[in-house]
Design an enzyme around this catalytic site. Structure first.
Site, PDB file in Angstrom:
ATOM      1  N   ARG A  42       0.818  -1.222   0.000  1.00 23.44           N
ATOM      2  CA  ARG A  42       0.000   0.000   0.000  1.00 23.44           C
ATOM      3  C   ARG A  42       0.853   1.273   0.000  1.00 23.44           C
ATOM      4  NH1 ARG A  42      -5.345   1.805   1.606  1.00 23.44           N
ATOM      5  NH2 ARG A  42      -5.235   3.686   2.886  1.00 23.44           N
ATOM      6  N   ILE A  68      -6.970   7.900  -1.325  1.00 28.74           N
ATOM      7  CA  ILE A  68      -6.854   6.442  -1.243  1.00 28.74           C
ATOM      8  C   ILE A  68      -7.707   6.043  -0.048  1.00 28.74           C
ATOM      9  CG2 ILE A  68      -4.687   6.636   0.095  1.00 28.74           C
ATOM     10  CD1 ILE A  68      -3.830   3.927  -1.007  1.00 28.74           C
ATOM     11  N   SER A  69      -8.630   5.118  -0.241  1.00 31.83           N
ATOM     12  CA  SER A  69      -9.597   4.781   0.813  1.00 31.83           C
ATOM     13  C   SER A  69      -8.934   4.131   2.030  1.00 31.83           C
ATOM     14  CB  SER A  69     -10.666   3.830   0.273  1.00 31.83           C
ATOM     15  OG  SER A  69     -11.473   4.471  -0.675  1.00 31.83           O
ATOM     16  N   GLN A  70      -9.586   4.297   3.173  1.00 30.17           N
ATOM     17  CA  GLN A  70      -9.209   3.616   4.409  1.00 30.17           C
ATOM     18  C   GLN A  70      -9.117   2.102   4.135  1.00 30.17           C
ATOM     19  OE1 GLN A  70     -12.492   3.953   7.050  1.00 30.17           O
ATOM     20  NE2 GLN A  70     -11.493   2.964   8.786  1.00 30.17           N
TER      21      GLN A  70
END
Length: 221
Positions: A42, A68-70
Site C-alpha cells: 500500500r 486512497i480509501s481507508q
C-alpha cells in the site's frame, strides 16, 4: 527510490498489523481478501512524504482532490464482490491504483476507468512496475461504464453517486454484484446490489464518506 531490506520488513510488519487490527478484527473473513491485503504494498500507492502513514486506519490524499480509501473500507467493498478468481471486474475510479491491485490479485481481469489523466498515468506506472498484467486502463467518465468490454461479473465504484448509474446496472451480468457508495455530497451508505431477472436487488452495508463521482450519471462538476 529503492527500499532497503529493513524498510521492506517495516512495511511488511505494518501490513500484518493493519490486516490483524483494522480488518480481521472488524469481521472481514474472506481469506483471499486478507491475503491480497497482506501482499499488496500500500505504501507504494501514496506520495513518499505520506508513506509512514500508508497503513493507518484512515484515507489519505492522492492529488486532484481524491483519496486512497481507508484499508477497512477497501476490504469491506472487496469482500462484498465475492470474487472467486475467474471474474471480469469493472472498477470505476482508479485513483491511486491500490484498490485496482487488490482486485487484480483476486479476479481474472480488471477494467479500470479514471477521470483524471494524472492519476491514471501514475497508477498505471505503479501497477505495471509491480508486474500486474491483467488490468486494462481507460480515461473517461466512469458513470457510463465501459460498454465496449461489457458485461462484467462484478462492478466496484470508488466514488459516491446520487444514485446507481443505470449503465452500470445494464453492464452487469445476471447474478453479478455491484458495490457503490450512494448518497449526497456529505454522507452516503455503501450499497451492494445483485442482478436477478434483469433487476437489481440491493442491501445497505454501512455508512461511508467518499469523494464525488463526477459524470453523466454522477454529480456535476
Amino acid at each position: 527510490m529503492k527500499l532497503s531490506e529493513t524498510e521492506k520488513d517495516l512495511y511488511r510488519i505494518a501490513r500484518e498489523k493493519m490486516v490483524e487490527t483494522q480488518i480481521k478484527a472488524r469481521g472481514i473473513k474472506d481469506e483471499r481478501v486478507l491475503e491480497a491485503m497482506l501482499k499488496v504494498p500500500r505504501h507504494l500507492f501514496v506520495d513518499e512524504a505520506l508513506r509512514d502513514q500508508a497503513y493507518g486506519d484512515f484515507p489519505l490524499p492522492i492529488g486532484e482532490g481524491q483519496t486512497i480509501s481507508q484499508p477497512y473500507i477497501v476490504a469491506v467493498m472487496t469482500e462484498a464482490l465475492e470474487l472467486k478468481g475467474n471474474e471480469r471486474v469493472l472498477e470505476v475510479g482508479t485513483g491511486s491504483g491500490y484498490q485496482t491491485a487488490i482486485l487484480a490479485e483476486l479476479a481474472f481481469w480488471v477494467y479500470t476507468i479514471e477521470k483524471y489523466s494524472t492519476l491514471l498515468e501514475k497508477a498505471k506506472k505503479i501497477l505495471l512496475n509491480l508486474g500486474y498484467k491483467n488490468i486494462s486502463f481507460k480515461l473517461g467518465d466512469g458513470s457510463l461504464g465501459w460498454k465496449e468490454v461489457a458485461p462484467f461479473d462484478a462492478i466496484i465504484v470508488t466514488a459516491a453517486a446520487p444514485q446507481i448509474p443505470p449503465p452500470l446496472i445494464e453492464q452487469l451480468i445476471e447474478g453479478g454484484r455491484i458495490v457503490i457508495p450512494v448518497g449526497d455530497v456529505y454522507s452516503q451508505v455503501l450499497i451492494k446490489g445483485i442482478k436477478k431477472g434483469g433487476k437489481l436487488y440491493t442491501e445497505t452495508l454501512e455508512p461511508v464518506r467518499f469523494v464525488k463521482l463526477v459524470g453523466a450519471y454522477g454529480f456535476k462538476e
